[in-house]
Scaffold this motif. Sequence first.
Motif, short mmCIF file in Angstrom:
data_model
loop_
_atom_site.label_atom_id
_atom_site.label_comp_id
_atom_site.label_asym_id
_atom_site.label_seq_id
_atom_site.Cartn_x
_atom_site.Cartn_y
_atom_site.Cartn_z
N SER A 149 0.87 -1.17 0.00
CA SER A 149 0.00 0.00 0.00
C SER A 149 0.91 1.22 0.00
N VAL B 120 -6.86 -4.79 0.64
CA VAL B 120 -6.88 -3.35 0.90
C VAL B 120 -7.58 -2.58 -0.22
N TYR C 242 -11.39 -1.69 0.04
CA TYR C 242 -11.84 -0.67 1.00
C TYR C 242 -11.95 0.68 0.29
N ASN D 277 -12.06 3.65 1.32
CA ASN D 277 -11.25 4.74 1.85
C ASN D 277 -9.75 4.58 1.58
N SER D 278 -9.35 3.49 0.92
CA SER D 278 -7.94 3.29 0.57
C SER D 278 -7.64 4.02 -0.74
N THR D 279 -7.90 5.31 -0.74
CA THR D 279 -7.87 6.06 -2.00
C THR D 279 -6.48 6.13 -2.62
N LYS D 280 -5.45 6.36 -1.80
CA LYS D 280 -4.09 6.49 -2.35
C LYS D 280 -3.64 5.17 -2.99
N THR D 281 -3.85 4.07 -2.25
CA THR D 281 -3.43 2.77 -2.78
C THR D 281 -4.23 2.39 -4.03
N ARG D 282 -5.52 2.63 -4.00
CA ARG D 282 -6.35 2.32 -5.17
C ARG D 282 -5.92 3.13 -6.38
N TYR E 40 -13.31 -5.91 2.63
CA TYR E 40 -14.21 -4.88 3.12
C TYR E 40 -15.58 -5.48 3.40
#
Length: 257
Positions: free
Chosen positions: A156, A177, A180, A182-187, A210
């Motif tokens: 991540s 991850v 989820y 809210n895992s905006t940066k990783t996504r 999630y």
Amino acid sequence: MFIDSHCHLDFCCFDEKRRPLLAQLATLQINKLIIPATQANGWDKITKLCHEHSALYYSLGFHPHFLDAFNIADLTLLKNKLRQSDQKCIALGEIGLDKFASAKADLQEFVFIEQLQIAEKLKLAIILHCVKKQSRVLALLKAQNFTQGGVYHAFSGSIEVATEFIKLGFKLGIGAVITYPNSTKTRETISKLPIESMVLETDSPDMPLYQQHTKNNSPVNIIPIFDALNELRKESKLQLATQLYKNVGNIFLLSDD
């Protein structure tokens, strides 16, 4: 077809359901699984398990969360085990640094460096555990001139960090991850990565999906993880699945189907 590149199927929570689970995985075309070791007292169980089931492969190593009983002689034991050239043993790991592990940082780094040197000498890829220590891990990999690459498990982070590990020959382990919201940066990072740089993993029984309703994660969740990845990517499902499968074989030596 799919490969779960990181799951702890040797853990006791799977003991009563392992055989039916493997049968279920076969029907889902999840036809290979890699089990990374965490500590020496589990090596024999992992080895036996992987020789009983053609779908299973393993790695051996010392995880930073399990160094309380570490002894310097354990490194010699690891070398001897890895020199046996078991075709089921495809990497050294799970190794690395973890900010939240109870072991002191200097011990974690010593054990990590020693294992990097073993992997380099034996020409083995590693399975990397890295939590809140990305800069330090990168620095140590470069200082050791580590050239064997491997998989950065449970990646991540930013595209900049991802690129640094890719340059060193690492694939990035993509797990729950990304399910989820809210895992905006990783996504966002995962959406931009080269397709050749990723592998799928579950880290079962940890890292649940999630809103997962069951207690333990399972290798069957490679499918929803893949679906979540597909939603972030431009490739077709077939192209993505084919390349992800190929990527594992490009870093680990697995037998032909």
